[in-house]
Design an enzyme around this catalytic site. Sequence first.
Site, PDB file in Angstrom:
ATOM      1  N   SER A   1       0.837  -1.204   0.000  1.00  0.00           N
ATOM      2  CA  SER A   1       0.000   0.000   0.000  1.00  0.00           C
ATOM      3  C   SER A   1       0.871   1.253   0.000  1.00  0.00           C
ATOM      4  O   SER A   1       1.952   1.270   0.607  1.00  0.00           O
ATOM      5  CB  SER A   1      -0.883   0.017   1.254  1.00  0.00           C
ATOM      6  OG  SER A   1      -1.567   1.255   1.343  1.00  0.00           O
TER       7      SER A   1
ATOM      8  N   TYR B   1      -2.221  -0.940  10.123  1.00  0.00           N
ATOM      9  CA  TYR B   1      -2.336  -1.412   8.728  1.00  0.00           C
ATOM     10  C   TYR B   1      -1.111  -0.993   7.922  1.00  0.00           C
ATOM     11  O   TYR B   1      -0.494  -1.807   7.221  1.00  0.00           O
ATOM     12  CB  TYR B   1      -3.613  -0.839   8.126  1.00  0.00           C
ATOM     13  CG  TYR B   1      -3.747  -0.956   6.623  1.00  0.00           C
ATOM     14  CD1 TYR B   1      -4.230  -2.130   6.037  1.00  0.00           C
ATOM     15  CD2 TYR B   1      -3.399   0.105   5.785  1.00  0.00           C
ATOM     16  CE1 TYR B   1      -4.360  -2.230   4.653  1.00  0.00           C
ATOM     17  CE2 TYR B   1      -3.526   0.014   4.412  1.00  0.00           C
ATOM     18  CZ  TYR B   1      -4.008  -1.155   3.854  1.00  0.00           C
ATOM     19  OH  TYR B   1      -4.127  -1.250   2.483  1.00  0.00           O
TER      20      TYR B   1
HETATM   21  P1  NAP Z   1     -11.642  -5.247  -0.531  1.00  0.00           P
HETATM   22  O1  NAP Z   1     -12.415  -4.619  -1.617  1.00  0.00           O
HETATM   23  O2  NAP Z   1     -12.006  -5.023   0.899  1.00  0.00           O
HETATM   24  O3  NAP Z   1     -11.573  -6.832  -0.826  1.00  0.00           O
HETATM   25  C1  NAP Z   1     -10.862  -7.628   0.075  1.00  0.00           C
HETATM   26  C2  NAP Z   1     -10.783  -9.041  -0.473  1.00  0.00           C
HETATM   27  O4  NAP Z   1      -9.946  -9.809   0.394  1.00  0.00           O
HETATM   28  C3  NAP Z   1     -12.115  -9.759  -0.510  1.00  0.00           C
HETATM   29  O5  NAP Z   1     -12.088 -10.650  -1.598  1.00  0.00           O
HETATM   30  C4  NAP Z   1     -12.117 -10.526   0.820  1.00  0.00           C
HETATM   31  O6  NAP Z   1     -12.945 -11.676   0.793  1.00  0.00           O
HETATM   32  C5  NAP Z   1     -10.673 -10.918   0.901  1.00  0.00           C
HETATM   33  N1  NAP Z   1     -10.185 -11.209   2.237  1.00  0.00           N
HETATM   34  C6  NAP Z   1     -10.137 -10.402   3.317  1.00  0.00           C
HETATM   35  N2  NAP Z   1      -9.590 -11.037   4.360  1.00  0.00           N
HETATM   36  C7  NAP Z   1      -9.272 -12.283   3.919  1.00  0.00           C
HETATM   37  C8  NAP Z   1      -8.678 -13.412   4.525  1.00  0.00           C
HETATM   38  N3  NAP Z   1      -8.304 -13.393   5.814  1.00  0.00           N
HETATM   39  N4  NAP Z   1      -8.519 -14.527   3.774  1.00  0.00           N
HETATM   40  C9  NAP Z   1      -8.888 -14.553   2.485  1.00  0.00           C
HETATM   41  N5  NAP Z   1      -9.456 -13.520   1.852  1.00  0.00           N
HETATM   42  C10 NAP Z   1      -9.644 -12.398   2.574  1.00  0.00           C
HETATM   43  O7  NAP Z   1     -10.092  -4.837  -0.627  1.00  0.00           O
HETATM   44  P2  NAP Z   1      -9.268  -4.058  -1.778  1.00  0.00           P
HETATM   45  O8  NAP Z   1      -9.446  -2.611  -1.563  1.00  0.00           O
HETATM   46  O9  NAP Z   1      -9.505  -4.659  -3.085  1.00  0.00           O
HETATM   47  O10 NAP Z   1      -7.783  -4.399  -1.289  1.00  0.00           O
HETATM   48  C11 NAP Z   1      -7.028  -5.472  -1.814  1.00  0.00           C
HETATM   49  C12 NAP Z   1      -5.602  -5.295  -1.346  1.00  0.00           C
HETATM   50  O11 NAP Z   1      -5.126  -4.025  -1.787  1.00  0.00           O
HETATM   51  C13 NAP Z   1      -5.440  -5.307   0.169  1.00  0.00           C
HETATM   52  O12 NAP Z   1      -4.249  -5.977   0.525  1.00  0.00           O
HETATM   53  C14 NAP Z   1      -5.336  -3.834   0.526  1.00  0.00           C
HETATM   54  O13 NAP Z   1      -4.620  -3.629   1.710  1.00  0.00           O
HETATM   55  C15 NAP Z   1      -4.599  -3.324  -0.691  1.00  0.00           C
HETATM   56  N6  NAP Z   1      -4.767  -1.877  -0.903  1.00  0.00           N
HETATM   57  C16 NAP Z   1      -5.995  -1.339  -1.201  1.00  0.00           C
HETATM   58  C17 NAP Z   1      -6.112   0.029  -1.399  1.00  0.00           C
HETATM   59  C18 NAP Z   1      -7.399   0.704  -1.732  1.00  0.00           C
HETATM   60  O14 NAP Z   1      -7.462   1.954  -1.750  1.00  0.00           O
HETATM   61  N7  NAP Z   1      -8.480  -0.039  -2.018  1.00  0.00           N
HETATM   62  C19 NAP Z   1      -4.970   0.847  -1.273  1.00  0.00           C
HETATM   63  C20 NAP Z   1      -3.751   0.268  -0.966  1.00  0.00           C
HETATM   64  C21 NAP Z   1      -3.670  -1.097  -0.784  1.00  0.00           C
HETATM   65  P3  NAP Z   1     -14.396 -11.668   1.559  1.00  0.00           P
HETATM   66  O15 NAP Z   1     -15.228 -10.610   0.879  1.00  0.00           O
HETATM   67  O16 NAP Z   1     -14.924 -13.050   1.347  1.00  0.00           O
HETATM   68  O17 NAP Z   1     -14.113 -11.332   2.994  1.00  0.00           O
END
Ligand code: NAP
Length: 248
Positions: free
Chosen positions: A143, A157
């Site tokens: 991130s 985080y």
């Molecule tokens: P999101 O929309 O909240 O989706 C999270 C995904 O991870 C869902 O498929 C969820 O499945 C799954 N998940 C959560 N905990 C899990 C676990 N313990 N085991 C297996 N699956 C799990 O998240 P996102 O925004 O796409 O983020 C994806 C990655 O990008 C993360 O690592 C996040 O830290 C990183 N990131 C995101 C942003 C942003 O602005 N969105 C910025 C920087 C980094 P369920 O729905 O079944 O729980």
Amino acid sequence: MKPVILITGGSRGIGAATALLAAARGYAVAVNYRRNQTAALAVVDKITQTGGEAIAVAADVAVESDVLRLFETVDAQLGPLTALVNNAGILEQQMRVEQMDAGRLHRIFTTNVIGCFLCAREAIRRMSTTHGGAGGAIVNVSSGAVHMGSPGEYVDYAASKGALDTMTAGLAREVAADGIRVNGVRPGFIYTDIHADGGEPDRVNRLKNNVPLKRGGQPEEVAAAILWLLSEEASYTTGALLDVAGGK
Ligand code: NAP
């Protein structure tokens, strides 16, 4: 035989966009999720309806027995693993460090750090040429939070992503001679549901004017970077940490 990719947290947000793009690029895709089976099956349906190959596998990456079962399922249903995207990650309600309890810290670090270690370990056991594998590539989804540390929101985080970046650096060196490349992407403010988990669903719109490109990012823009790092076009790239954040 198609190359095989496992995307943890592939059911929503950045992971779902990565799953769809990987399928379009010819991968057989394992879509891991934790709870939301409906979302995972919707991604699998989209892939299979366009002639691709995909499975959904429920597993909590924070639980070692789940991770073992996840990888065994991929072995059995899709074949030898070519690529791993350590994408599953969580954050919790925005707060200051003096308000955080130990339970929260354990949840954040167990999922965001230990989960990635466990999945990387299982991937290496399968991909490493030292263990008879054909090599492969890993991308860790970090991130942009590592730069400022997310004060007042989720320092825990941000620190977990800092640990992941150090894992990327060390692991890339450790397994380079085993035919495995390990890289990281650092998304900035991306339009997904994760911000609602912090208590601020509209967070990207609040912060987007601080971004040099003056907008939030789309999950597909992160997926494109991930697929590039996994591809042969990135054959001389390992240990890299790529900011996909609209500038910094
Ligand atoms: P999101 O929309 O909240 O989706 C999270 C995904 O991870 C869902 O498929 C969820 O499945 C799954 N998940 C959560 N905990 C899990 C676990 N313990 N085991 C297996 N699956 C799990 O998240 P996102 O925004 O796409 O983020 C994806 C990655 O990008 C993360 O690592 C996040 O830290 C990183 N990131 C995101 C942003 C942003 O602005 N969105 C910025 C920087 C980094 P369920 O729905 O079944 O729980």
